[in-house]
Design an enzyme around this catalytic site. Structure first.
Site, PDB file in Angstrom:
ATOM      1  N   GLU A  77       0.844  -1.200   0.000  1.00 50.77           N
ATOM      2  CA  GLU A  77       0.000   0.000   0.000  1.00 50.77           C
ATOM      3  C   GLU A  77       0.875   1.244   0.000  1.00 50.77           C
ATOM      4  O   GLU A  77       1.973   1.245   0.559  1.00 50.77           O
ATOM      5  CB  GLU A  77      -0.900   0.065   1.240  1.00 50.77           C
ATOM      6  CG  GLU A  77      -2.161  -0.739   1.173  1.00 50.77           C
ATOM      7  CD  GLU A  77      -3.126  -0.408   2.309  1.00 50.77           C
ATOM      8  OE1 GLU A  77      -3.102   0.745   2.793  1.00 50.77           O
ATOM      9  OE2 GLU A  77      -3.897  -1.293   2.703  1.00 50.77           O
TER      10      GLU A  77
ATOM     11  N   ASP B 203      -0.329   5.209   0.943  1.00 48.20           N
ATOM     12  CA  ASP B 203      -1.563   5.848   1.409  1.00 48.20           C
ATOM     13  C   ASP B 203      -1.452   7.340   1.635  1.00 48.20           C
ATOM     14  O   ASP B 203      -0.488   7.816   2.262  1.00 48.20           O
ATOM     15  CB  ASP B 203      -1.984   5.260   2.770  1.00 48.20           C
ATOM     16  CG  ASP B 203      -2.165   3.759   2.751  1.00 48.20           C
ATOM     17  OD1 ASP B 203      -2.427   3.211   1.682  1.00 48.20           O
ATOM     18  OD2 ASP B 203      -2.046   3.146   3.838  1.00 48.20           O
TER      19      ASP B 203
ATOM     20  N   GLU C  17      -4.217   9.471   3.711  1.00 47.01           N
ATOM     21  CA  GLU C  17      -5.471   9.429   4.455  1.00 47.01           C
ATOM     22  C   GLU C  17      -5.724  10.803   5.064  1.00 47.01           C
ATOM     23  O   GLU C  17      -4.810  11.429   5.603  1.00 47.01           O
ATOM     24  CB  GLU C  17      -5.423   8.374   5.563  1.00 47.01           C
ATOM     25  CG  GLU C  17      -5.434   6.954   5.035  1.00 47.01           C
ATOM     26  CD  GLU C  17      -5.307   5.925   6.143  1.00 47.01           C
ATOM     27  OE1 GLU C  17      -6.092   4.974   6.159  1.00 47.01           O
ATOM     28  OE2 GLU C  17      -4.407   6.075   6.991  1.00 47.01           O
TER      29      GLU C  17
ATOM     30  N   GLY D 273      -8.215   8.596  18.666  1.00 41.35           N
ATOM     31  CA  GLY D 273      -8.265   7.175  18.984  1.00 41.35           C
ATOM     32  C   GLY D 273      -9.662   6.619  19.106  1.00 41.35           C
ATOM     33  O   GLY D 273      -9.868   5.604  19.774  1.00 41.35           O
TER      34      GLY D 273
END
Length: 334
Positions: free
Chosen positions: A110, A112, A114, A209
């Site tokens: 991958e 990424d 994000e 989180g």
């Protein structure tokens, strides 16, 4: 198998020679959406605009949405202009990334981008990451605060991937360079990948989180995409051999690395906006992963910013940095 792999690399080297011959940033052909991409999931939550060049991805209580490149690529330059949702966006994840998880379930690669939403009054954040050969146990994340509001206008996010390095760009300025080293072994992405873009519910981890969830009273959340660039070596998905590397292209070549002026801009940007790097995380790693090159000034700045994570690492205070993209089925049910 060995011969096939060598043949593939040689073919892609030839077809990318013209593309990577120049060290300066140039212009690249922009595709209509249907020239390069297909819907992935989300049904009518993916909206193709009448101009054929722009797509809106919606997230609501029913589903997120996404699209995927029609071709598989081994190396190249890949880009899109993106405008992110505004207002309360906690738990919302918008992703623009490369992956081969559908082909290599246990040893996927991958690369990424994000984009992590936030509560009202707090800014979006960018997270970059790479995985190679299924190395999801070693997250190589970096996070950055943004120096603009990504919900007010479009900004260009780009990935340069070669056999020896990966560079992430924002508005043509590099923000991160990952060099392939012997210490990384197979952890450097090296197998053909497709391009994806998705919007989905990351309530369990994306904002503090998982402390702040997606609030669907603000739905639909809409991420807008345009200016699609897919400029690389297309690969046959069944034979994994090169099928469309046209070295007679009249389009401009893409950079093979970072120029001195770009590097100065990158270092300045990182000093101001880098908020997390796995190389300095004392909680996750007693010693930095072997490919890390420690910058003492960067280490000290991060230590002051977050003395627990980047200092002695005595306790964990709720940050969740590790993440891997969900499967198509998981995305569709988000």
């Amino acid at each position: 198998m060995g011969f096939s792999r060598i043949h593939l690399l040689f073919a892609c080297f030839l077809c990318l020679f013209a593309i990577f011959a120049s060290g300066s940033r140039r212009n690249f052909p922009i595709l209509d959406f249907e020239e390069g991409y297909s819907p992935l999931f989300g049904d009518d939550n993916l909206v193709l605009l009448k101009d054929g060049k722009s797509v809106h991805l919606h997230l609501d209580e029913r589903t997120g949405s996404g699209f995927v490149s029609q071709d598989l690529y081994l190396h190249g330059f890949f880009s899109a202009s993106i405008k992110l949702p505004s207002d309360y966006t906690a738990g919302v994840v918008v992703a623009f990334y490369m992956s081969n998880g559908d082909m290599f379930a246990k040893n996927h690669d991958e690369i990424d981008f994000e984009f992590l939403g936030n509560i009202r009054g707090k800014d979006w954040r960018i997270q970059t990451n790479i995985y190679g050969n299924g190395s999801t146990s070693i997250g190589r994340e970096e996070r950055y605060g943004l120096w603009f509001d990504p919900s007010e206008d479009f900004h260009q996010y780009s990935i340069l991937w070669t056999e020896s390095l990966i560079i992430f760009y924002v508005d043509n300025v590099p923000i991160r360079e990952v060099k392939r080293t012997a210490n990384m072994g197979g952890d450097f992405p090296s197998k053909p990948m497709t391009l994806y873009a998705t919007i989905w519910d990351g309530s369990t981890w994306a904002t503090n989180g998982g402390k702040y969830k997606v609030n669907y009273k603000y739905a639909p959340y809409i991420a807008e995409f345009s200016d699609f660039i897919l400029h690389g070596c297309a690969v046959d998905p069944t034979e994994q051999s090169s099928t469309s590397c046209d070295h007679s292209q009249k389009s401009e070549p893409i950079p093979s690395g970072i120029t001195p002026s770009q590097r100065a801009k990158m270092e300045s940007l990182r000093k101001k906006h880098l908020t997390y790097s796995y190389c300095y995380d004392r909680i996750r790693y007693k010693a930095p992963p072997p490919e890390c090159v420690i910058n003492p000034e960067e280490a000290e700045r991060l230590r002051v910013f977050d003395p627990v994570t980047f200092g002695k690492g005595r306790r964990h205070h709720g940050k969740s940095h590790h993440h891997s993209h969900p499967s198509q089925a998981e995305s569709a049910s988000a």
